[in-house]
Design a protein around this motif. Structure first.
Motif, PDB file in Angstrom:
ATOM      1  N   SER A  24      -6.916   6.308  -7.976  1.00 19.05           N
ATOM      2  CA  SER A  24      -8.184   6.606  -7.324  1.00 19.05           C
ATOM      3  C   SER A  24      -8.657   7.944  -7.857  1.00 19.05           C
ATOM      4  O   SER A  24      -7.883   8.708  -8.433  1.00 19.05           O
ATOM      5  CB  SER A  24      -8.030   6.657  -5.799  1.00 19.05           C
TER       6      SER A  24
ATOM      7  N   GLU B  43      -8.194   1.485  -6.804  1.00 19.22           N
ATOM      8  CA  GLU B  43      -8.922   1.501  -5.543  1.00 19.22           C
ATOM      9  C   GLU B  43     -10.396   1.736  -5.836  1.00 19.22           C
ATOM     10  O   GLU B  43     -10.795   1.909  -6.962  1.00 19.22           O
ATOM     11  CB  GLU B  43      -8.376   2.608  -4.630  1.00 19.22           C
TER      12      GLU B  43
ATOM     13  N   GLU C 145     -10.525  -1.866  -7.855  1.00 16.56           N
ATOM     14  CA  GLU C 145      -9.649  -2.827  -7.189  1.00 16.56           C
ATOM     15  C   GLU C 145      -8.861  -3.686  -8.187  1.00 16.56           C
ATOM     16  O   GLU C 145      -8.715  -4.895  -8.014  1.00 16.56           O
ATOM     17  CB  GLU C 145     -10.441  -3.699  -6.211  1.00 16.56           C
TER      18      GLU C 145
ATOM     19  N   HIS D  61       1.724   3.201  -3.339  1.00 16.34           N
ATOM     20  CA  HIS D  61       0.901   4.295  -3.855  1.00 16.34           C
ATOM     21  C   HIS D  61       1.435   5.647  -3.400  1.00 16.34           C
ATOM     22  O   HIS D  61       1.499   6.600  -4.175  1.00 16.34           O
ATOM     23  CB  HIS D  61      -0.546   4.138  -3.369  1.00 16.34           C
TER      24      HIS D  61
ATOM     25  N   ASP E 176       0.822  -1.209   0.000  1.00 11.97           N
ATOM     26  CA  ASP E 176       0.000   0.000   0.000  1.00 11.97           C
ATOM     27  C   ASP E 176       0.856   1.260   0.000  1.00 11.97           C
ATOM     28  O   ASP E 176       0.453   2.292  -0.537  1.00 11.97           O
ATOM     29  CB  ASP E 176      -0.929   0.026   1.219  1.00 11.97           C
TER      30      ASP E 176
END
Length: 737
Positions: free
Chosen positions: A322, A343, A364, A287, A284
């Motif tokens: 996103s 996301e 996702e 990102h 994560d």
């Protein structure tokens, strides 16, 4: 690289040049193919006939080890390494020392560059660094497609290989088109520095500008423009001040790269390592590192960091890590064919807006931003959650046919538009649409729906950069009622909190935000916010009927307090001489299970109730709908779920309080069929669902269904779900679901 010769000649010259400068007897280039094998594309020192004949798997030999690990490997005695694999056609048995470097682009391995010597020598850090710099330049050549022309027919290289990716469906539909990156990567044109000191100065200035821009955003709280939340920016600021990260970039510049080339190089190496991590927390963080690298590249290029500003090409498929709803609304809808996100789940804000706009969307999808390039062919299947990147011709043809079949089916639904939604045994069912933006309102006419059963007022707050004033809210509600042209519109008051955090809203840390300070709880604790919205609604509905619904009500007292606020605002209008609505109906959204045990009281006090099936089922089964491990564990068509829903409609009917369903269940033909069988006569759904649900209703015999359901709920309390039973009923009675 710039010489006007074929790709093969370039590779052949490059390996000769590197071998000469490295004083190496061998220099070879292996390119990763779509079948996950590495093929020898050029060599100086090995047997020439081995080119395009030697193939190594990524789990074989030293070259395979470098490709799979994405890290350099330097050995003074390669043949003693446990991963060494001998290929007799190459004639490399006489070479001992070995240095291999992965060819990386955006963290993805495209191939391997190798040098070898007969002597047992130790390669220096400077030599490793030099090869890594060289492979950056080569990566652009491999990715450009020129090298693809060297591959045998039907044998794609990895960078251009077709990929079938799986995500989560956000919005129904099929889109075929070409990739447009929402935050396009800066393409580094100049890799090699002419003046290293000047590049260091440029880097330092860009870092200072980057830090200042992030500080300004945080100081002003002005994070809405890019759709970022404060905690994301705090993380970015932390990385912008990380000395280890900056030291690696400076070292790359000192090795001879431009500032942009150094950022690209460090980020590509970091990406390659982190993509291979199994720890989800570390993955994560990738990102965050991507974001800070992109911001720094924009700072170096003198451009602002943010969304795509250029005109969209025809058949654009938007790809992003996103996005906020405001960013999506900035794009030209007429050219947009789909949306793919790394996301974002089915209940996220962006999913709601995508459904409202009728844009097929999938969320996702892991690492999609690093996998695709602007202009790549791509297919988005919002129905199944599949994404096809660079699809082969037969796959593209199959999806094109699927899209045509879908269009024909939609045309069949359009033919049902003017038919009343009445079952075979004469039961009328009212079909309404869910909305939240003014762009949704034309769907009312297109679908011939009877009204808007749920207008999500929070979307106006989510797409704004600051809290909308009372007059701004009033203007929107007036426009909505005008577009409805007399059809009923049920406005749900502000439903924020939980997973719906406004960019300009102060974030409160909560252990379980879904059960925390949200919706009506915020409205009652901050009555000025609720009063402002209620006043805007009352003013907007002058002379018309107004329907207001309160979300997340857990007790009758909460509804009575909200009702009292409406009473005060009505008195305010009267006192100041404002025209009043012709009638005001106040309702409750039933989504908290505690109301199941206060149904008699709430149905006496409210003019109507509407079931928010998403949250009701989430809370009923204590299963977080955003948690993929448990979201599908419990079925709303289980006996427990159906009994709860039947209890609500039965009590509402006894107290002459209308009951409708505005959650996702109402828009799925099978679930909608079950709801009608339980006694519901009003359903609200996404506009695209009206046709399929109406087609189901027209073939339904409610009497027979109710009998089947009653019998099943009496006898089959121990089964997990009645879904199979209902599917059998639909099949036996030729009901389209």
């Amino acid at each position: 690289m710039a010489e006007p010769v074929s790709a093969q000649e370039k590779l052949d010259r490059i390996v000769v040049l590197i071998a000469g400068n490295m004083v190496a007897e061998v220099c070879s280039v292996y390119v990763l193919r779509a079948d996950n094998n590495l093929e020898l594309y050029a060599t100086e020192g090995l047997k020439p006939e081995a080119v395009h004949r030697t193939v190594i798997s990524t789990d074989e030999g030293l070259v395979g080890l470098i490709a799979s690990s994405a890290e350099p490997l330097a050995l003074s005695d390669a043949q003693s390494h446990p991963a060494f694999s001998y290929k007799p056609e190459t004639g490399e048995e006489i070479y001992h020392s070995f240095l291999g470097v992965p060819v990386l682009r955006a963290g993805n391995t495209l191939g391997v560059l190798v040098v070898q010597n007969r002597a047992y020598r130790v390669y220096t850090e400077e030599e490793i660094e030099a090869l890594q710099t060289t492979t950056m330049v080569m990566a652009e050549m491999v990715a450009s497609g020129d090298v693809q022309a060297l591959a045998p027919p039907g044998q794609d290289i990895a960078v251009r290989r077709p990929l079938a990716l799986k995500g989560v469906s956000l919005a129904d539909g099929i889109g075929l088109g070409y990739v447009v990156l929402h935050e396009p990567r800066i393409i580094v044109q100049r890799m090699i520095a002419e003046d290293v000191n000047q590049e260091l100065v440029r880097l330092d200035r860009a870092v200072q500008a980057l830090r200042a821009s992030i500080d300004r955003l945080l100081e002003r709280g002005d994070v809405a423009h890019h759709g970022e939340h404060r905690d994301v920016l705090e993380t970015v600021r932390m990385f912008a001040n990380d000395q280890g990260w900056l030291r690696r970039i400076r070292e790359a510049v000192i090795s001879g790269l431009t500032a942009e080339g150094a950022v690209e190089r460090v980020q590509s190496d970091t990406r390659a390592r982190m993509l291979r991590q199994t720890d989800p927390y570390l993955r994560d963080r990738l990102h965050d590192l991507d974001e800070i690298a992109n911001r720094l590249l924009h700072s170096l290029a003198g451009t602002s960091f943010g969304g795509h500003k250029g005109a969209l090409p025809d058949n654009a498929i938007l790809v992003a890590r996103s996005m906020g709803p405001a960013a999506l609304l900035d794009y030209d809808r007429s050219r947009l064919r789909g949306l793919v996100l790394e996301e974002g789940g089915p209940t996220s804000h962006i999913a709601i807006v995508a459904r409202a706009l009728g844009i097929p969307a999938v969320g996702e999808v892991a690492n999609i931003v690093g996998i695709v390039e602007t202009g790549d062919a791509i297919i988005v299947d919002g129905t199944s959650g599949d994404v096809q990147v660079r699809p082969q011709a037969n796959v593209e043809a199959a999806y094109a046919e699927k899209a045509r079949l879908r269009a024909r089916r939609q045309e069949q639904y359009r033919r049902l538009r003017d038919l009343p939604a009445v079952t075979r045994d004469g039961v009328a069912v009212s079909l309404s649409i869910n909305a939240g933006l003014i762009v949704d309102m034309p769907h009312l006419t297109e679908t011939a729906a009877e009204g808007v059963g749920l207008f999500r007022t929070e979307l106006q707050f989510m797409v704004a950069e600051r809290l909308p004033s009372t007059s701004e809210q009033q203007a929107l509600y007036e426009q909505v009622l005008a577009e409805a042209n007399g059809a009923p519109v049920t406005f749900r008051t502000l439903d924020i909190g939980g997973d719906k955090i406004l960019p300009y809203m102060e974030i409160t840390d909560e252990e379980n935000p879904a059960l925390g300070w949200r919706a009506i709880r915020i409205g009652l604790d901050r009555p000025a916010l609720l009063r402002s919205q209620v006043r805007a609604l009352l003013k907007a509905a002058a002379g018309r009927e107004l329907r207001i619904m309160f979300p997340m009500v857990a007790t009758v007292d909460e509804f009575l307090r909200a009702k009292a606020i409406v009473g005060k605002e009505k008195a305010y209008l009267k006192r100041h001489g404002y025209p009043k609505p012709s009638a005001v109906a106040l309702g409750v959204m039933i989504e908290v299970p505690s109301l199941l045990f206060q149904l008699e009281e709430i149905c006496r006090e409210a003019d109507f109730v509407s079931i928010g099936s998403n949250d009701l089922m989430q809370f009923l089964f204590a299963a977080d709908r955003e948690n993929r491990q448990v979201a599908g564990r419990f079925d709303p068509l289980s006996p427990a779920g159906l009994r709860a829903l039947r209890m609500i409609v039965t009590q509402a009917r006894q107290h002459e309080c209308s009951a409708t369903v505005c959650g996702e269940m109402g828009g799925r033909p099978l679930e909608a069929m079950a709801l009608i069988g339980l006694g519901y006569r009003g359903l609200s759904m996404p506009p695209a669902a009206v046709g399929p649900v109406k087609a189901m209703i027209l073939e339904l015999d409610v009497g027979a269904l109710t009998k089947t359901l009653d019998e099943a709920l009496r006898k089959e309390g121990s089964v997990t779900s009645l879904r199979a039973r209902l599917e059998t009923f639909a099949a036996d009675n030729a009901i389209p679901i």
